[in-house]
Design an enzyme around this catalytic site. Structure first.
Site, PDB file in Angstrom:
ATOM      1  N   HIS A   1      -5.132 -10.045  -4.336  1.00  0.00           N
ATOM      2  CA  HIS A   1      -5.211 -10.062  -2.955  1.00  0.00           C
ATOM      3  C   HIS A   1      -6.044 -11.581  -2.920  1.00  0.00           C
ATOM      4  O   HIS A   1      -6.665 -12.428  -3.683  1.00  0.00           O
ATOM      5  CB  HIS A   1      -6.124  -9.052  -2.279  1.00  0.00           C
ATOM      6  CG  HIS A   1      -7.635  -9.305  -2.848  1.00  0.00           C
ATOM      7  ND1 HIS A   1      -8.607 -10.208  -2.603  1.00  0.00           N
ATOM      8  CD2 HIS A   1      -8.097  -8.209  -3.848  1.00  0.00           C
ATOM      9  CE1 HIS A   1      -9.504  -9.803  -3.200  1.00  0.00           C
ATOM     10  NE2 HIS A   1      -9.493  -8.747  -3.987  1.00  0.00           N
TER      11      HIS A   1
ATOM     12  N   THR B   1     -15.138 -13.063   1.985  1.00  0.00           N
ATOM     13  CA  THR B   1     -16.426 -13.698   1.892  1.00  0.00           C
ATOM     14  C   THR B   1     -17.289 -13.124   0.618  1.00  0.00           C
ATOM     15  O   THR B   1     -17.858 -13.859   0.285  1.00  0.00           O
ATOM     16  CB  THR B   1     -17.030 -13.569   3.250  1.00  0.00           C
ATOM     17  OG1 THR B   1     -17.213 -12.036   3.478  1.00  0.00           O
ATOM     18  CG2 THR B   1     -16.364 -14.040   4.173  1.00  0.00           C
TER      19      THR B   1
ATOM     20  N   GLU C   1      -9.374  -1.243  -6.414  1.00  0.00           N
ATOM     21  CA  GLU C   1     -10.057  -2.042  -7.297  1.00  0.00           C
ATOM     22  C   GLU C   1     -10.806  -0.983  -8.245  1.00  0.00           C
ATOM     23  O   GLU C   1     -11.123   0.383  -7.752  1.00  0.00           O
ATOM     24  CB  GLU C   1     -10.807  -2.748  -6.826  1.00  0.00           C
ATOM     25  CG  GLU C   1     -11.804  -3.626  -7.500  1.00  0.00           C
ATOM     26  CD  GLU C   1     -11.107  -4.486  -8.613  1.00  0.00           C
ATOM     27  OE1 GLU C   1     -10.510  -3.813  -9.444  1.00  0.00           O
ATOM     28  OE2 GLU C   1     -11.060  -5.674  -8.390  1.00  0.00           O
TER      29      GLU C   1
END
Length: 212
Positions: free
Chosen positions: A10, A14, A83
């Site tokens: 991906h 942030t 993940e």
């Protein structure tokens, strides 16, 4: 003719910038990540993918969506492509983790997190399961996450666990390509798509330090 799989990480978030462990926390792409996904999608579209499957976490699903807009293909989500779960580490920076859990940090084993073998099994299983849906010359694009992709590739290639660290990490919106040959799956390229960049992901510190 042979089936191929592009394992696509991906775009930036942030939390990538802040070096925070994301795990299963559903963090969106930042502005840079959106631009990265748009650029990478324009390149991957030239490969004429047959199918797009993504982790259900939005940073991966939104990345996959950029390719879907160009190709007209739907995006199917699969939780097995998530993940590695970070347990008590999710949301914390690497410095915070190293300070609070020095032993666990050295082993990169998060309290309450997923074991690397379990992640490798579920991601590799998903890759193989969806690849089996392809025509003999089909191309599958899997949008997932840094550690998940590296571990899934290692298991798919049949590498022994003590050699998994030989595969470096992936930069944001970079990809690796697998091809199914007569003797099983092989790695055609790894961490491709951009010039080498520093890797900030939920993968081990060693994998992140492999990049310049």
């Amino acid at each position: 003719m042979s089936r191929r799989v592009v394992c696509w990480r991906h775009g930036r978030t942030t939390w990538n910038v802040e070096h925070r462990f994301q795990g299963h926390t559903d963090i969106p792409l930042d502005e840079v990540g959106i631009a990265q996904a748009q650029r990478a999608a324009s390149l991957l579209a030239a490969l004429r993918p047959s199918m797009i499957v993504s982790s259900d976490l939005r940073r991966a699903a939104d990345t996959a969506g950029m390719l879907a807009r160009i190709t007209g293909l739907p995006v199917t989500t699969d939780k097995d492509l998530r993940e590695r779960g970070g347990g008590e580490w999710e949301g914390l920076t690497r410095d915070q983790i190293a300070e609070r859990w020095p032993r666990e940090y050295a082993a990169w084993e998060a309290p309450g997190g997923e074991d690397v073998s379990d992640v490798a099994d579920r991601v590799s299983g998903a890759i193989r399961r969806w690849a089996a849906e392809l025509d003999p010359d089909g191309l599958l694009v899997v949008a997932s996450h840094g550690a998940a992709i590296r571990l899934g590739i290692a298991r798919t290639l049949g590498l022994p666990e003590n050699l998994w660290s030989a595969l470096g990490g992936l930069g944001n919106c970079s990809w690796s390509m697998l091809e199914e040959g007569r003797k099983g799956w092989r790695l055609l390229e790894h961490n491709a798509g951009t010039l080498p960049e520093p890797v900030s992901s939920d993968d081990t510190p060693e994998a992140a330090e492999d990049a310049p």
